[in-house]
Write a protein that holds these residues in place. Structure first.
Motif, PDB file in Angstrom:
ATOM      1  N   GLY A 200       0.833  -1.193   0.000  1.00 32.00           N
ATOM      2  CA  GLY A 200       0.000   0.000   0.000  1.00 32.00           C
ATOM      3  C   GLY A 200       0.868   1.243   0.000  1.00 32.00           C
ATOM      4  O   GLY A 200       1.999   1.240  -0.486  1.00 32.00           O
ATOM      5  N   VAL A 201       0.337   2.319   0.562  1.00 25.79           N
ATOM      6  CA  VAL A 201       1.018   3.605   0.571  1.00 25.79           C
ATOM      7  C   VAL A 201       0.895   4.217   1.960  1.00 25.79           C
ATOM      8  O   VAL A 201      -0.177   4.210   2.565  1.00 25.79           O
ATOM      9  CB  VAL A 201       0.407   4.563  -0.480  1.00 25.79           C
ATOM     10  N   ARG A 202       2.016   4.750   2.470  1.00 24.01           N
ATOM     11  CA  ARG A 202       2.002   5.511   3.725  1.00 24.01           C
ATOM     12  C   ARG A 202       2.097   6.992   3.357  1.00 24.01           C
ATOM     13  O   ARG A 202       3.037   7.408   2.677  1.00 24.01           O
ATOM     14  CB  ARG A 202       3.169   5.122   4.624  1.00 24.01           C
ATOM     15  N   VAL A 203       1.131   7.773   3.787  1.00 25.40           N
ATOM     16  CA  VAL A 203       1.104   9.200   3.501  1.00 25.40           C
ATOM     17  C   VAL A 203       1.274   9.987   4.792  1.00 25.40           C
ATOM     18  O   VAL A 203       0.544   9.746   5.771  1.00 25.40           O
ATOM     19  CB  VAL A 203      -0.225   9.598   2.809  1.00 25.40           C
ATOM     20  N   SER A 204       2.234  10.884   4.803  1.00 22.90           N
ATOM     21  CA  SER A 204       2.434  11.767   5.952  1.00 22.90           C
ATOM     22  C   SER A 204       1.675  13.065   5.710  1.00 22.90           C
ATOM     23  O   SER A 204       1.769  13.663   4.631  1.00 22.90           O
ATOM     24  CB  SER A 204       3.926  12.064   6.142  1.00 22.90           C
ATOM     25  N   VAL A 205       0.923  13.491   6.720  1.00 23.40           N
ATOM     26  CA  VAL A 205       0.028  14.636   6.598  1.00 23.40           C
ATOM     27  C   VAL A 205       0.281  15.596   7.753  1.00 23.40           C
ATOM     28  O   VAL A 205       0.532  15.174   8.891  1.00 23.40           O
ATOM     29  CB  VAL A 205      -1.447  14.168   6.615  1.00 23.40           C
ATOM     30  N   ARG A 206       0.215  16.894   7.428  1.00 18.20           N
ATOM     31  CA  ARG A 206       0.294  17.921   8.476  1.00 18.20           C
ATOM     32  C   ARG A 206      -1.128  18.325   8.851  1.00 18.20           C
ATOM     33  O   ARG A 206      -1.836  18.970   8.069  1.00 18.20           O
ATOM     34  CB  ARG A 206       1.078  19.133   7.982  1.00 18.20           C
ATOM     35  N   GLY A 207      -1.543  17.935  10.061  1.00 18.35           N
ATOM     36  CA  GLY A 207      -2.888  18.249  10.524  1.00 18.35           C
ATOM     37  C   GLY A 207      -2.891  19.408  11.505  1.00 18.35           C
ATOM     38  O   GLY A 207      -1.832  19.843  11.968  1.00 18.35           O
ATOM     39  N   PRO A 208      -4.065  19.919  11.861  1.00 19.66           N
ATOM     40  CA  PRO A 208      -4.145  21.050  12.798  1.00 19.66           C
ATOM     41  C   PRO A 208      -3.650  20.711  14.196  1.00 19.66           C
ATOM     42  O   PRO A 208      -3.253  21.606  14.948  1.00 19.66           O
ATOM     43  CB  PRO A 208      -5.635  21.408  12.788  1.00 19.66           C
ATOM     44  N   ASP A 209      -3.661  19.425  14.541  1.00 18.62           N
ATOM     45  CA  ASP A 209      -3.208  19.008  15.870  1.00 18.62           C
ATOM     46  C   ASP A 209      -1.879  18.273  15.826  1.00 18.62           C
ATOM     47  O   ASP A 209      -1.508  17.593  16.788  1.00 18.62           O
ATOM     48  CB  ASP A 209      -4.274  18.100  16.513  1.00 18.62           C
ATOM     49  N   GLY A 210      -1.175  18.396  14.690  1.00 21.03           N
ATOM     50  CA  GLY A 210       0.116  17.740  14.583  1.00 21.03           C
ATOM     51  C   GLY A 210       0.155  16.772  13.414  1.00 21.03           C
ATOM     52  O   GLY A 210      -0.804  16.639  12.651  1.00 21.03           O
ATOM     53  N   PRO A 211       1.277  16.066  13.246  1.00 14.62           N
ATOM     54  CA  PRO A 211       1.428  15.151  12.113  1.00 14.62           C
ATOM     55  C   PRO A 211       0.495  13.951  12.214  1.00 14.62           C
ATOM     56  O   PRO A 211       0.176  13.473  13.301  1.00 14.62           O
ATOM     57  CB  PRO A 211       2.898  14.725  12.198  1.00 14.62           C
ATOM     58  N   VAL A 212       0.073  13.466  11.051  1.00 13.21           N
ATOM     59  CA  VAL A 212      -0.803  12.299  10.958  1.00 13.21           C
ATOM     60  C   VAL A 212      -0.229  11.372   9.898  1.00 13.21           C
ATOM     61  O   VAL A 212       0.190  11.821   8.826  1.00 13.21           O
ATOM     62  CB  VAL A 212      -2.245  12.692  10.571  1.00 13.21           C
ATOM     63  N   ALA A 213      -0.181  10.072  10.186  1.00 12.39           N
ATOM     64  CA  ALA A 213       0.221   9.071   9.207  1.00 12.39           C
ATOM     65  C   ALA A 213      -1.035   8.333   8.739  1.00 12.39           C
ATOM     66  O   ALA A 213      -1.840   7.880   9.567  1.00 12.39           O
ATOM     67  CB  ALA A 213       1.219   8.088   9.807  1.00 12.39           C
ATOM     68  N   ILE A 214      -1.219   8.234   7.432  1.00 11.83           N
ATOM     69  CA  ILE A 214      -2.376   7.544   6.884  1.00 11.83           C
ATOM     70  C   ILE A 214      -1.890   6.386   6.025  1.00 11.83           C
ATOM     71  O   ILE A 214      -1.105   6.577   5.092  1.00 11.83           O
ATOM     72  CB  ILE A 214      -3.262   8.489   6.041  1.00 11.83           C
ATOM     73  N   LEU A 215      -2.321   5.177   6.374  1.00  5.22           N
ATOM     74  CA  LEU A 215      -1.965   3.979   5.620  1.00  5.22           C
ATOM     75  C   LEU A 215      -3.137   3.619   4.719  1.00  5.22           C
ATOM     76  O   LEU A 215      -4.265   3.438   5.199  1.00  5.22           O
ATOM     77  CB  LEU A 215      -1.648   2.816   6.561  1.00  5.22           C
ATOM     78  N   ALA A 216      -2.888   3.518   3.428  1.00  2.00           N
ATOM     79  CA  ALA A 216      -3.958   3.248   2.468  1.00  2.00           C
ATOM     80  C   ALA A 216      -3.504   2.224   1.448  1.00  2.00           C
ATOM     81  O   ALA A 216      -2.321   2.144   1.106  1.00  2.00           O
ATOM     82  CB  ALA A 216      -4.369   4.538   1.761  1.00  2.00           C
ATOM     83  N   ARG A 217      -4.457   1.440   0.949  1.00  2.00           N
ATOM     84  CA  ARG A 217      -4.149   0.525  -0.157  1.00  2.00           C
ATOM     85  C   ARG A 217      -3.850   1.331  -1.413  1.00  2.00           C
ATOM     86  O   ARG A 217      -2.931   1.006  -2.169  1.00  2.00           O
ATOM     87  CB  ARG A 217      -5.355  -0.395  -0.400  1.00  2.00           C
TER      88      ARG A 217
END
Length: 547
Positions: A151-168
């Motif tokens: 799959g794919v790991r996406v690093s995201v900058r959110g309002p409350d800090g970094p978020v990692a999203i794992l998606a197919r």
């Protein structure tokens, strides 16, 4: 402080029209999907605004067409002209009559499209994660700790800090400057028009007549789209044209951002609006009281080198951008989303193999290439300052347009013209073998290599004299299905449906729509015909019945 981790089958990066359409269709098809966007909410500026018939059909299938219809302004005619003189009108509604439930061009601002689509996601309990900006991505695999398969790991900058999203899978619908496309190093080839253009939403417009106005002159052009009443007894229009310098020549300011909105540094917007107002009045006899919104931009014609990189797919402006001629851009992105969502759903449900996802690029990239090439050529003729182009605009077009306006609406060419503009004539090769055989065709065979039904959106057949529903109503299921047209198709329809284990729908024959008695088709969830069984010869049909 560690980052939060989210998991989903499909991550949609970007919540403009394309991303929102993708997220809605994934939800409609039962796929676990999540949409993110760096913005704080839907777009406020109107930007794109033409909704073509094909998009309206998709909105109907999604179940939001009534909400769209409540807000659209229907443009039923196109009024071409030279300078201040209109040269008649093209009846868009008449051209599309009997070809689609939604003839004409529906004017609905991009912001309104986004509000409707974002609202549906919120109602379904799948709201967009606003203020979440894409940062980077990496591919994952079975050997990675804490990962579950490829799959794919996406690093995201959110309002409350970094978020990692794992998606197919990831759908990159993040605009012409697409950070996802840039992070993958995918080329975005094409060219930029030399001129700076303006777009404005004007109140109290005068001199326009009705419908969509397309005007040209020796040095200028203008497009005007009706947007309904302005709330003060006047008319509101979207106006587009070329920004002129003080000497009246086209401005050639800096290119600005690849999105085309706005061309930062292209000039002082107050000065540019004054020039636009003067040009509209002097060249075309248009006036307005005030502008709700004004921006300058550059027109780009570009297509991404590939639409797929592993589990990441490009859609909408991230994959292709072009001129506003024909109101095609937003609609093409919305159809990218529809096509891709249906394929992802089939693969994730196990109905199709992983390789089926390659069909997305095989089908949609040729559409983008043709569209960019066509709009680039048309825009060059409209905006060129060359002697030949000026001759075409001021001498050839005024002579040909009146004749064309009388002949085209009454000829088969009128339906074909509407089909191209409305995007209901799009064709896909259903297999690579079919495409290769078509490419090898020579002589007259090249003109008939694309069929009228196979590989196209299912021809629309109205309810007719017998009442009931039209054949597109059955497509509201958004599922693979078999259609049998006329009594001679009964046995073949049962056979095809049983072979594919699909539901069978029966309809009256519709020879005028290229579905004569005995026709059986297999229809994909995106409304395209994947398999065609034409009527059998009469003698063979009688033998089958006796058997």
């Amino acid at each position: 402080m560690g980052s939060a981790t989210l998991r989903t089958d499909v991550l949609v990066v970007g919540a403009g029209p394309t991303g929102l359409m993708a997220a809605n269709w994934l939800d409609r098809l039962g796929v676990d999907a999540l949409a993110i966007d760096a913005k704080s909410g839907p777009t406020r500026e109107s930007r794109a605004l033409g909704v073509q018939a094909r998009t309206m059909e998709i909105y109907r299938q999604l179940g939001v067409v009534d909400a769209v219809r409540e807000r659209v302004v229907l443009a039923t005619e196109l009024r071409p002209g030279v300078g201040r003189r209109a040269l008649g009108s093209v009846p868009l509604g008449r051209l599309g009559y009997a070809l689609t439930p939604f003839p004409g061009l529906h004017i609905l601002e991009q912001s309104a499209n986004e509000e409707i689509l974002a609202g549906r996601l919120a109602e379904r309990g799948r709201p967009v994660l606003w203020d979440h900006a894409f940062a980077s991505l990496s591919r994952t695999g079975p050997g990675d700790a804490a990962e579950e398969g490829p799959g794919v790991r996406v690093s995201v900058r959110g309002p409350d800090g970094p978020v990692a999203i794992l998606a197919r899978y990831v759908v990159a619908a993040d605009g012409a400057s697409s950070p996802v496309r840039e992070s993958l190093g995918i080329g975005f080839r094409g060219r930029t028009n030399a001129h700076v253009f303006y777009v404005l939403d004007a109140n109290g417009v005068t001199g326009s007549g009705s419908g969509i106005n397309l005007r040209v002159s020796a040095e200028d052009f203008m497009l005007a789209f009706p947007m309904g009443p302005d709330g003060r007894g006047g008319r509101r229009y979207r106006l587009l044209g070329i920004v002129r310098d003080d000497g009246g020549a086209p401005s050639a300011g800096p290119a600005g951002h690849p999105t085309g909105f706005p061309a930062a540094g292209a000039g002082d917007t107050t000065v540019d609006e004054a020039r636009a107002r003067a040009s509209l009045a002097e060249e075309f006899g248009f006036g307005y009281t005030d502008a709700q919104w004004f921006a300058t931009y550059r027109v780009h014609h570009r297509v991404a080198d590939v639409f797929r990189a592993g589990g990441v797919f490009l859609a909408g402006d991230a994959a292709h951008i072009h001129s506003p001629v024909g109101a095609q851009g937003m609609n093409t992105g919305l159809q990218d989303a529809h096509n891709l969502a249906c394929k992802l759903a089939d693969v994730l449900a196990g109905r199709m193999p992983e390789a089926y996802l390659d069909r997305y690029e095989a089908e949609r990239r040729p559409v983008a290439l043709r569209l960019v090439g066509t709009t680039d050529r048309a825009f060059s003729v409209i905006t060129s300052t060359g002697r030949l182009a000026r001759l075409v605009r001021t001498v050839v077009l005024p002579a040909l347009w009146p004749v064309g306006l009388r002949v085209v609406p009454r000829s088969p060419a009128g339906g074909r013209l509407f089909g191209y503009l409305s995007q209901i004539r799009i064709h896909y090769w259903m297999t690579e073998g079919e495409r290769r055989r078509a490419d090898a065709a020579r002589g007259p065979a090249r003109w008939t290599r694309r069929g009228k039904v196979l590989g196209r959106r299912l021809p629309w057949v109205s309810a007719g004299e017998h009442g009931g529903a039209d054949n597109h109503a059955a497509l509201g299921d958004a599922a693979w299905q078999v259609h049998a047209y006329g009594p001679r198709a009964a046995a073949k329809g049962v056979e095809v449906a049983a072979r594919h284990a699909l539901p069978l729908r029966r309809f009256d024959a519709a020879p005028a729509r290229n579905l004569p008695d005995g026709t059986v088709v297999v229809v994909r969830p995106d409304m395209f015909v994947a398999e065609l069984h034409p009527p059998e010869p009469a003698g063979r049909h009688r033998r089958r019945r006796r058997g």
